[in-house]
Design a protein around this motif. Sequence first.
Motif, PDB file in Angstrom:
ATOM      1  N   ARG A 118      70.333  -4.647 -14.999  1.00  0.00           N
ATOM      2  CA  ARG A 118      69.675  -3.527 -15.667  1.00  0.00           C
ATOM      3  C   ARG A 118      70.350  -2.189 -15.443  1.00  0.00           C
ATOM      4  O   ARG A 118      69.970  -1.206 -16.063  1.00  0.00           O
ATOM      5  CB  ARG A 118      68.238  -3.435 -15.182  1.00  0.00           C
ATOM      6  N   GLY A 119      71.281  -2.100 -14.554  1.00  0.00           N
ATOM      7  CA  GLY A 119      71.883  -0.809 -14.232  1.00  0.00           C
ATOM      8  C   GLY A 119      70.969  -0.029 -13.307  1.00  0.00           C
ATOM      9  O   GLY A 119      70.173  -0.595 -12.565  1.00  0.00           O
ATOM     10  N   PRO A 146      74.024  -2.822 -18.866  1.00  0.00           N
ATOM     11  CA  PRO A 146      75.361  -3.412 -18.804  1.00  0.00           C
ATOM     12  C   PRO A 146      75.388  -4.826 -19.395  1.00  0.00           C
ATOM     13  O   PRO A 146      74.551  -5.657 -19.066  1.00  0.00           O
ATOM     14  CB  PRO A 146      75.670  -3.459 -17.311  1.00  0.00           C
ATOM     15  N   GLY A 147      76.343  -5.083 -20.259  1.00  0.00           N
ATOM     16  CA  GLY A 147      76.504  -6.406 -20.856  1.00  0.00           C
ATOM     17  C   GLY A 147      77.571  -7.212 -20.131  1.00  0.00           C
ATOM     18  O   GLY A 147      78.381  -6.670 -19.378  1.00  0.00           O
ATOM     19  N   ASP A 165      77.791  -2.527 -23.599  1.00  0.00           N
ATOM     20  CA  ASP A 165      76.384  -2.365 -23.265  1.00  0.00           C
ATOM     21  C   ASP A 165      75.509  -3.096 -24.278  1.00  0.00           C
ATOM     22  O   ASP A 165      75.815  -3.155 -25.461  1.00  0.00           O
ATOM     23  CB  ASP A 165      76.003  -0.883 -23.225  1.00  0.00           C
ATOM     24  N   ASP A 166      74.415  -3.658 -23.773  1.00  0.00           N
ATOM     25  CA  ASP A 166      73.405  -4.302 -24.598  1.00  0.00           C
ATOM     26  C   ASP A 166      72.161  -3.422 -24.589  1.00  0.00           C
ATOM     27  O   ASP A 166      72.038  -2.526 -23.756  1.00  0.00           O
ATOM     28  CB  ASP A 166      73.050  -5.685 -24.038  1.00  0.00           C
ATOM     29  N   GLN A 199      66.357   5.826 -26.255  1.00  0.00           N
ATOM     30  CA  GLN A 199      67.376   5.955 -25.213  1.00  0.00           C
ATOM     31  C   GLN A 199      66.858   5.601 -23.826  1.00  0.00           C
ATOM     32  O   GLN A 199      67.601   5.085 -22.999  1.00  0.00           O
ATOM     33  CB  GLN A 199      67.926   7.378 -25.202  1.00  0.00           C
ATOM     34  N   VAL A 200      65.581   5.900 -23.550  1.00  0.00           N
ATOM     35  CA  VAL A 200      64.993   5.652 -22.231  1.00  0.00           C
ATOM     36  C   VAL A 200      63.678   4.899 -22.404  1.00  0.00           C
ATOM     37  O   VAL A 200      62.879   5.234 -23.284  1.00  0.00           O
ATOM     38  CB  VAL A 200      64.750   6.983 -21.473  1.00  0.00           C
ATOM     39  N   LEU A 201      63.454   3.911 -21.540  1.00  0.00           N
ATOM     40  CA  LEU A 201      62.239   3.097 -21.580  1.00  0.00           C
ATOM     41  C   LEU A 201      61.371   3.359 -20.359  1.00  0.00           C
ATOM     42  O   LEU A 201      61.890   3.637 -19.267  1.00  0.00           O
ATOM     43  CB  LEU A 201      62.590   1.612 -21.599  1.00  0.00           C
ATOM     44  N   LEU A 202      60.077   3.251 -20.540  1.00  0.00           N
ATOM     45  CA  LEU A 202      59.121   3.251 -19.444  1.00  0.00           C
ATOM     46  C   LEU A 202      58.345   1.947 -19.575  1.00  0.00           C
ATOM     47  O   LEU A 202      57.755   1.679 -20.627  1.00  0.00           O
ATOM     48  CB  LEU A 202      58.177   4.445 -19.541  1.00  0.00           C
TER      49      LEU A 202
END
Length: 107
Positions: A37-38, A58-59, A64-65, A75-78
């Motif tokens: 997940r980075g 990271p793929g 990147d995936d 761009q950003v997830l919660l």
Amino acid sequence: MTDYDTYGTSTHTASELVHLVTGHLDVVFTERESDYRGVYHLAQGAYGRIEIQPNSIPGDDSQDDLYTPEHPEVQVLLLTNTPVPEPTLHTRLGAIQGLAHLSRTSR
């Protein structure tokens, strides 16, 4: 039954979202790093598990995936994981400008 909710934003960076969520929920995030997940941020407490991470992860092929390919604009997830429904959590997250609820799964 456990609820899994996904929120997303293209307005805030991960660091900005950590700051905003901390103010709305009074939780403490720790930065973590994962090969899969980075870099992501994790808080655990009264509301269950809350994670903030980039949608781009990271793929295997140096490309990147997307964690949520159905939402490429995000761009950003919660991500939240709550053992019981948490209406207060969702109300408080809903008050954050630029943060949208994307999905819910119950198992």
